[in-house]
Write a protein that holds these residues in place. Structure first.
Motif, PDB file in Angstrom:
ATOM      1  N   GLY A  73       0.819  -1.211   0.000  1.00 56.80           N
ATOM      2  CA  GLY A  73       0.000   0.000   0.000  1.00 56.80           C
ATOM      3  C   GLY A  73       0.843   1.246   0.000  1.00 56.80           C
ATOM      4  N   ARG A  74       0.162   2.380   0.027  1.00 60.17           N
ATOM      5  CA  ARG A  74       0.833   3.674  -0.009  1.00 60.17           C
ATOM      6  C   ARG A  74       1.307   4.103   1.373  1.00 60.17           C
ATOM      7  NH1 ARG A  74      -2.968   7.421  -2.991  1.00 60.17           N
ATOM      8  NH2 ARG A  74      -3.754   7.573  -0.896  1.00 60.17           N
ATOM      9  N   ASP A  75       0.746   3.525   2.427  1.00 61.67           N
ATOM     10  CA  ASP A  75       1.097   3.882   3.802  1.00 61.67           C
ATOM     11  C   ASP A  75       2.550   3.497   4.095  1.00 61.67           C
ATOM     12  OD1 ASP A  75       1.307   4.259   6.537  1.00 61.67           O
ATOM     13  OD2 ASP A  75      -0.614   3.321   6.993  1.00 61.67           O
ATOM     14  N   VAL A  76       3.264   4.350   4.821  1.00 59.21           N
ATOM     15  CA  VAL A  76       4.667   4.080   5.137  1.00 59.21           C
ATOM     16  C   VAL A  76       4.825   2.864   6.050  1.00 59.21           C
ATOM     17  CG1 VAL A  76       5.441   6.444   4.788  1.00 59.21           C
ATOM     18  CG2 VAL A  76       4.663   5.727   7.043  1.00 59.21           C
ATOM     19  N   ASN A  77       3.752   2.432   6.705  1.00 62.95           N
ATOM     20  CA  ASN A  77       3.812   1.250   7.557  1.00 62.95           C
ATOM     21  C   ASN A  77       3.613  -0.043   6.783  1.00 62.95           C
ATOM     22  OD1 ASN A  77       4.267   2.694   9.964  1.00 62.95           O
ATOM     23  ND2 ASN A  77       2.094   3.196  10.065  1.00 62.95           N
ATOM     24  N   SER A  78       3.346   0.030   5.499  1.00 65.43           N
ATOM     25  CA  SER A  78       3.208  -1.171   4.669  1.00 65.43           C
ATOM     26  C   SER A  78       4.577  -1.807   4.495  1.00 65.43           C
ATOM     27  CB  SER A  78       2.637  -0.817   3.299  1.00 65.43           C
ATOM     28  OG  SER A  78       1.336  -0.300   3.420  1.00 65.43           O
ATOM     29  N   THR A  79       4.591  -3.122   4.352  1.00 67.99           N
ATOM     30  CA  THR A  79       5.851  -3.823   4.115  1.00 67.99           C
ATOM     31  C   THR A  79       6.474  -3.360   2.809  1.00 67.99           C
ATOM     32  OG1 THR A  79       4.872  -5.747   5.225  1.00 67.99           O
ATOM     33  CG2 THR A  79       6.929  -6.095   4.048  1.00 67.99           C
ATOM     34  N   ILE A  80       5.651  -3.268   1.776  1.00 68.03           N
ATOM     35  CA  ILE A  80       6.110  -2.753   0.485  1.00 68.03           C
ATOM     36  C   ILE A  80       5.294  -1.502   0.179  1.00 68.03           C
ATOM     37  CG2 ILE A  80       6.328  -3.205  -1.985  1.00 68.03           C
ATOM     38  CD1 ILE A  80       6.609  -6.176  -1.300  1.00 68.03           C
ATOM     39  N   VAL A  81       5.966  -0.356   0.125  1.00 70.68           N
ATOM     40  CA  VAL A  81       5.304   0.925  -0.130  1.00 70.68           C
ATOM     41  C   VAL A  81       5.228   1.142  -1.638  1.00 70.68           C
ATOM     42  CG1 VAL A  81       5.400   3.412   0.239  1.00 70.68           C
ATOM     43  CG2 VAL A  81       6.143   1.850   2.055  1.00 70.68           C
ATOM     44  N   VAL A  82       4.007   1.343  -2.118  1.00 71.01           N
ATOM     45  CA  VAL A  82       3.766   1.550  -3.548  1.00 71.01           C
ATOM     46  C   VAL A  82       3.217   2.965  -3.717  1.00 71.01           C
ATOM     47  CG1 VAL A  82       2.497   0.740  -5.568  1.00 71.01           C
ATOM     48  CG2 VAL A  82       3.266  -0.901  -3.838  1.00 71.01           C
ATOM     49  N   GLU A  83       4.030   3.840  -4.289  1.00 67.89           N
ATOM     50  CA  GLU A  83       3.625   5.234  -4.502  1.00 67.89           C
ATOM     51  C   GLU A  83       2.903   5.351  -5.837  1.00 67.89           C
ATOM     52  OE1 GLU A  83       3.700   7.878  -2.603  1.00 67.89           O
ATOM     53  OE2 GLU A  83       4.682   6.817  -0.963  1.00 67.89           O
ATOM     54  N   ASP A  84       1.587   5.307  -5.763  1.00 65.38           N
ATOM     55  CA  ASP A  84       0.761   5.477  -6.948  1.00 65.38           C
ATOM     56  C   ASP A  84      -0.539   6.105  -6.486  1.00 65.38           C
ATOM     57  OD1 ASP A  84       0.401   4.532  -9.961  1.00 65.38           O
ATOM     58  OD2 ASP A  84      -1.490   4.150  -8.915  1.00 65.38           O
ATOM     59  N   GLU A  85      -1.054   7.068  -7.233  1.00 65.17           N
ATOM     60  CA  GLU A  85      -2.251   7.776  -6.796  1.00 65.17           C
ATOM     61  C   GLU A  85      -3.488   6.887  -6.735  1.00 65.17           C
ATOM     62  OE1 GLU A  85      -3.387  10.896  -9.506  1.00 65.17           O
ATOM     63  OE2 GLU A  85      -2.592   9.775 -11.200  1.00 65.17           O
ATOM     64  N   PHE A  86      -3.466   5.744  -7.393  1.00 64.07           N
ATOM     65  CA  PHE A  86      -4.618   4.838  -7.404  1.00 64.07           C
ATOM     66  C   PHE A  86      -4.472   3.692  -6.402  1.00 64.07           C
ATOM     67  CE2 PHE A  86      -4.539   6.768 -11.662  1.00 64.07           C
ATOM     68  CZ  PHE A  86      -5.768   7.388 -11.615  1.00 64.07           C
ATOM     69  N   VAL A  87      -3.457   3.725  -5.565  1.00 63.28           N
ATOM     70  CA  VAL A  87      -3.235   2.695  -4.551  1.00 63.28           C
ATOM     71  C   VAL A  87      -3.673   3.244  -3.202  1.00 63.28           C
ATOM     72  CG1 VAL A  87      -1.471   1.319  -3.382  1.00 63.28           C
ATOM     73  CG2 VAL A  87      -1.353   1.648  -5.845  1.00 63.28           C
ATOM     74  N   SER A  88      -4.421   2.438  -2.448  1.00 61.43           N
ATOM     75  CA  SER A  88      -4.891   2.845  -1.122  1.00 61.43           C
ATOM     76  C   SER A  88      -3.767   2.747  -0.101  1.00 61.43           C
ATOM     77  CB  SER A  88      -6.048   1.941  -0.681  1.00 61.43           C
ATOM     78  OG  SER A  88      -7.122   2.040  -1.582  1.00 61.43           O
ATOM     79  N   GLY A  89      -3.991   3.332   1.064  1.00 59.21           N
ATOM     80  CA  GLY A  89      -2.993   3.292   2.134  1.00 59.21           C
ATOM     81  C   GLY A  89      -2.649   1.867   2.525  1.00 59.21           C
ATOM     82  N   GLU A 104      -5.099 -10.855  -0.837  1.00 57.49           N
ATOM     83  CA  GLU A 104      -6.417 -10.396  -0.399  1.00 57.49           C
ATOM     84  C   GLU A 104      -6.469  -8.884  -0.533  1.00 57.49           C
ATOM     85  OE1 GLU A 104      -9.284 -10.434   3.559  1.00 57.49           O
ATOM     86  OE2 GLU A 104      -7.287 -11.307   3.655  1.00 57.49           O
ATOM     87  N   ASP A 105      -7.507  -8.415  -1.206  1.00 59.64           N
ATOM     88  CA  ASP A 105      -7.725  -6.977  -1.308  1.00 59.64           C
ATOM     89  C   ASP A 105      -8.319  -6.500   0.018  1.00 59.64           C
ATOM     90  OD1 ASP A 105      -7.954  -4.588  -3.301  1.00 59.64           O
ATOM     91  OD2 ASP A 105      -9.833  -4.624  -2.188  1.00 59.64           O
ATOM     92  N   LEU A 106      -7.779  -5.430   0.573  1.00 65.52           N
ATOM     93  CA  LEU A 106      -8.215  -4.943   1.878  1.00 65.52           C
ATOM     94  C   LEU A 106      -9.237  -3.817   1.771  1.00 65.52           C
ATOM     95  CD1 LEU A 106      -4.775  -5.005   3.723  1.00 65.52           C
ATOM     96  CD2 LEU A 106      -6.619  -6.693   3.830  1.00 65.52           C
ATOM     97  N   GLY A 107     -10.141  -3.944   0.821  1.00 67.61           N
ATOM     98  CA  GLY A 107     -11.183  -2.941   0.654  1.00 67.61           C
ATOM     99  C   GLY A 107     -10.703  -1.692  -0.057  1.00 67.61           C
ATOM    100  N   SER A 108      -9.739  -1.847  -0.941  1.00 69.68           N
ATOM    101  CA  SER A 108      -9.203  -0.687  -1.657  1.00 69.68           C
ATOM    102  C   SER A 108     -10.257  -0.122  -2.608  1.00 69.68           C
ATOM    103  CB  SER A 108      -7.956  -1.091  -2.451  1.00 69.68           C
ATOM    104  OG  SER A 108      -8.296  -2.019  -3.456  1.00 69.68           O
ATOM    105  N   THR A 109     -10.093   1.133  -2.942  1.00 68.99           N
ATOM    106  CA  THR A 109     -11.045   1.806  -3.822  1.00 68.99           C
ATOM    107  C   THR A 109     -10.970   1.265  -5.246  1.00 68.99           C
ATOM    108  OG1 THR A 109     -10.774   3.799  -2.508  1.00 68.99           O
ATOM    109  CG2 THR A 109     -11.799   4.058  -4.657  1.00 68.99           C
ATOM    110  N   ASN A 110      -9.754   1.057  -5.756  1.00 72.52           N
ATOM    111  CA  ASN A 110      -9.577   0.668  -7.156  1.00 72.52           C
ATOM    112  C   ASN A 110      -9.347  -0.819  -7.363  1.00 72.52           C
ATOM    113  OD1 ASN A 110      -9.825   3.311  -8.247  1.00 72.52           O
ATOM    114  ND2 ASN A 110      -7.876   3.760  -7.262  1.00 72.52           N
ATOM    115  N   GLY A 111      -9.309  -1.603  -6.296  1.00 71.27           N
ATOM    116  CA  GLY A 111      -9.205  -3.048  -6.423  1.00 71.27           C
ATOM    117  C   GLY A 111      -7.795  -3.555  -6.670  1.00 71.27           C
ATOM    118  N   THR A 112      -7.671  -4.861  -6.534  1.00 70.17           N
ATOM    119  CA  THR A 112      -6.421  -5.579  -6.773  1.00 70.17           C
ATOM    120  C   THR A 112      -6.699  -6.597  -7.865  1.00 70.17           C
ATOM    121  OG1 THR A 112      -5.824  -5.310  -4.437  1.00 70.17           O
ATOM    122  CG2 THR A 112      -4.644  -7.011  -5.666  1.00 70.17           C
ATOM    123  N   PHE A 113      -5.737  -6.802  -8.751  1.00 67.59           N
ATOM    124  CA  PHE A 113      -5.929  -7.702  -9.885  1.00 67.59           C
ATOM    125  C   PHE A 113      -4.802  -8.730  -9.936  1.00 67.59           C
ATOM    126  CE2 PHE A 113      -7.970  -3.740 -10.759  1.00 67.59           C
ATOM    127  CZ  PHE A 113      -9.184  -4.099 -11.323  1.00 67.59           C
TER     128      PHE A 113
END
Length: 145
Positions: A73-89, A104-113
């Motif tokens: 996710g985009r959150d700095v506490n994520s194991t892997i930080v992904v800086e993208d405007e369409f990625v949730s925290g 598992e998708d954690l309820g993100s706005t744009n989904g996981t594929f």
């Protein structure tokens, strides 16, 4: 006090002492196992390689070692930080259960594929499959030997 009351009290105290001894033994074994696990070098279970990242963070070609539970996710506490405007925290979680990987998708706005198909709930992921979070594509690979 008569003998019956005294013997009941002695039995109660003995039972209590045995209960505490059992709990102490359980805690001792758990601590020993935790210390042993902390000393063992962590075996790499797999890795994620960035295939495409239009925003440039993480850069294409970057590889990340995976733990048994890896958050993305985009959150700095994520194991892997992904800086993208369409990625949730906290966008998704990748877990290793038994001998297989699951996302598992954690309820993100744009989904996981996975390989272009949307993840609904928990989905299995095999080595070589591509995960997409926002505009970032990552490929699951085996750990380097």
């Amino acid at each position: 006090m008569d003998g019956l009351v005294l013997s009941i009290w002695i039995l109660r105290l003995l039972f209590l002492a045995l209960l505490y001894a059992f709990l102490w033994a359980v805690v001792r074994v758990l601590l020993r196992d935790l210390r042993a696990a902390a000393r063992e070098p962590g075996a790499e279970l797999g890795r994620l390689v960035v295939v495409a990242s239009p925003a440039g963070e993480p850069p294409a070609g970057a590889a990340f070692s995976l733990d048994a539970v890896t958050t993305l996710g985009r959150d700095v506490n994520s194991t892997i930080v992904v800086e993208d405007e369409f990625v949730s925290g906290t966008h998704a979680v990748l877990t290793y259960r038994g001998r297989a990987w699951y996302v598992e998708d954690l309820g993100s706005t744009n989904g996981t594929f996975v390989n272009g198909g949307p993840v609904d709930g928990v989905a299995p992921v095999a080595f070589g499959d591509e995960l997409q979070l926002g505009n970032v594509r990552l490929r699951l690979e085996r750990a380097r030997s």
